[in-house]
Design a protein around this motif. Structure first.
Motif, mmCIF file in Angstrom:
data_model
loop_
_atom_site.group_PDB
_atom_site.id
_atom_site.type_symbol
_atom_site.label_atom_id
_atom_site.label_comp_id
_atom_site.label_asym_id
_atom_site.label_seq_id
_atom_site.Cartn_x
_atom_site.Cartn_y
_atom_site.Cartn_z
ATOM 1 N N ALA A 180 0.827 -1.204 0.000
ATOM 2 C CA ALA A 180 0.000 0.000 0.000
ATOM 3 C C ALA A 180 0.859 1.251 0.000
ATOM 4 C CB ALA A 180 -0.902 -0.006 1.231
ATOM 5 N N GLY A 181 0.248 2.361 -0.428
ATOM 6 C CA GLY A 181 0.874 3.661 -0.280
ATOM 7 C C GLY A 181 0.693 4.179 1.142
ATOM 8 N N THR A 182 1.654 4.951 1.620
ATOM 9 C CA THR A 182 1.532 5.528 2.962
ATOM 10 C C THR A 182 0.839 6.879 2.902
ATOM 11 O OG1 THR A 182 3.689 6.635 2.922
ATOM 12 C CG2 THR A 182 3.639 4.346 3.686
ATOM 13 N N GLY A 183 0.267 7.299 4.027
ATOM 14 C CA GLY A 183 -0.423 8.570 4.086
ATOM 15 C C GLY A 183 0.543 9.740 4.120
ATOM 16 N N GLY A 184 0.109 10.886 3.586
ATOM 17 C CA GLY A 184 0.902 12.096 3.662
ATOM 18 C C GLY A 184 0.917 12.646 5.079
ATOM 19 N N TYR A 242 -2.143 18.471 1.852
ATOM 20 C CA TYR A 242 -0.977 19.313 2.129
ATOM 21 C C TYR A 242 0.251 18.585 1.599
ATOM 22 C CZ TYR A 242 2.430 21.982 4.887
ATOM 23 O OH TYR A 242 3.492 22.746 5.292
ATOM 24 N N PHE A 243 0.348 17.302 1.926
ATOM 25 C CA PHE A 243 1.212 16.382 1.198
ATOM 26 C C PHE A 243 0.370 15.173 0.841
ATOM 27 C CE2 PHE A 243 4.604 18.933 2.985
ATOM 28 C CZ PHE A 243 5.510 18.976 1.927
ATOM 29 N N GLY A 244 0.449 14.771 -0.448
ATOM 30 C CA GLY A 244 -0.387 13.692 -0.935
ATOM 31 C C GLY A 244 0.081 12.329 -0.493
ATOM 32 N N GLY A 245 -0.862 11.365 -0.499
ATOM 33 C CA GLY A 245 -0.543 9.985 -0.180
ATOM 34 C C GLY A 245 0.121 9.286 -1.346
#
Length: 387
Positions: free
Chosen positions: A225-229, A302-305
């Protein structure tokens, strides 16, 4: 005996202080508008007695109108009652005349669900919530960017190799004063796609957006999975895609990363969930030749996942994209930054989220379905008043 007379010089301390009128006297049952020390208040005397209002100094006047006696009401001379505008698409809101305070509430867009067959695609993550109060000036125009919904990944039927694409990440909702960002509510990550094989419930779900650190997506087997921003960008799934597949991408400032595809990418973009308006990451396409399901795109913020890996073997789900983080200007007060949970948006119980305009479930993540359900777009509320 003679005594010397010692004369001590007199020392005078001069204190300068602004003074207003000594006082005002109000008969019972009357009111009066009083302006002293650049502060105007309407004093209404219903105490049953004649009223003495001290205004000799600014401290006296401030103490009186801040803590009036029983039976005495004090109101501002400025007429700017609280007014509210609800926006579900890009636009502006303007501080009305006489208003000096502004409060903003925002929900990011929900991520789309992945497509799937026997094993339905995974659900998308919900959008986050943000709130802040700032001082303003009448006539200030605020730019509103409302996060779009992440698209659902389609299920591409191709006999024994039928597979689902990943869902797209939801877009952020942002309030700007010119070039200055006042508030951001992060979008949710997209869910991973699935094929005809049974896969455990919850695997490949997109992470919810919002909070200072958004949720990570959920891994499914080898599909990371991708991590959260957070205060930095969310990271992509780290398992290399095979063949000529497309690697997922990290998130970045404002943008979610795209989800991955695997093996021969033909038709590598088939059915992919489209990115939510305002920089959600696109979902990974499905690949029917070898039966590989796409990964979910990251939510914007604010920062993307980060985008998630596609399935690296048949009979797997793609991973879920990470959610995007939220932000509020540091000079604001009453700051609230809440992450969603699963498909449920942050601050979901707030009636403003579902009533008036639009009537709906703002910021919800898309559900699991054969063709993934799109998320629900975000929303911004502007409120203005004078204290």
């Amino acid at each position: 005996m003679a005594f010397a007379k010692i004369i001590t010089p007199a020392i005078f301390l001069v204190v300068t202080q602004a003074f207003g009128a000594q006082s005002y006297n109000l008969s019972n049952g009357t009111n009066q508008t009083i302006t002293e020390f650049a502060t105007c208040r309407v004093v209404d005397n219903s105490s049953g007695y004649n009223l003495f209002v001290p205004t000799n100094t600014g401290i006296e006047w401030s103490s009186f109108y801040s803590n009036p006696p029983a039976g005495v009401s004090v109101s501002s001379c400025v007429t700017c009652p609280y007014s509210e505008t609800q926006i579900a698409s890009d636009g502006t809101c303007t501080a009305p005349a006489l208003c000096t305070m502004a409060k903003f509430k925002a929900w990011g867009g929900g991520g789309g669900g992945g497509g799937g067959g026997v094993s339905l695609g995974a659900a998308g993550g919900a959008g986050g919530y943000g709130e802040v109060t700032v001082t303003t000036a009448p006539g200030t125009v605020y730019t509103l960017e409302v996060g779009g919904s992440g698209g659902g990944g389609a299920y591409v039927a191709a006999g024994g190799n039928s597979v689902g694409a990943g869902g797209g990440g939801g877009g952020y909702s942002r309030v700007r004063d010119g070039a200055t960002t006042v508030l951001i509510a992060g979008g949710g990550g997209g869910g991973g796609g699935a094929d005809n094989a049974a896969v455990g419930a919850g695997q490949g779900a997109g992470g919810a957006g919002g909070g200072a650190t958004a949720e990570n997506g959920v891994t499914s087997g080898g599909a990371i999975a991708g991590t959260g921003g957070s205060t930095t960008a969310g990271l992509k799934g780290t398992n290399p895609q095979t063949g000529t597949g497309t690697e997922p991408l990290d998130g970045s400032s404002l943008s979610g990363g795209t989800g991955g595809t695997d093996a021969i990418p033909f038709p590598g973009t088939a059915g992919q969930g489209f990115a939510g308006n305002h920089f959600g990451g696109g979902g990974g396409g499905s690949e029917t030749g070898t039966g590989r399901s796409g990964g979910g795109g990251g939510g914007a913020g604010y920062f993307g996942g980060g985008g998630a890996n596609a399935a690296i073997a048949a009979s797997q789900r793609g991973g879920g994209g990470g959610g995007g983080s939220s932000f509020a200007i540091v000079t604001g007060t009453g700051i609230v930054l809440l992450s969603g949970t699963g498909t449920t948006p942050g601050n979901s119980s707030d009636a403003d989220r579902t009533v008036t305009y639009p009537a709906g479930n703002a910021g919800a993540g898309g559900g699991a379905a054969t063709n993934g359900t799109p998320g629900v777009g975000g929303k911004i509320i502007c409120g203005f008043w004078a204290p």
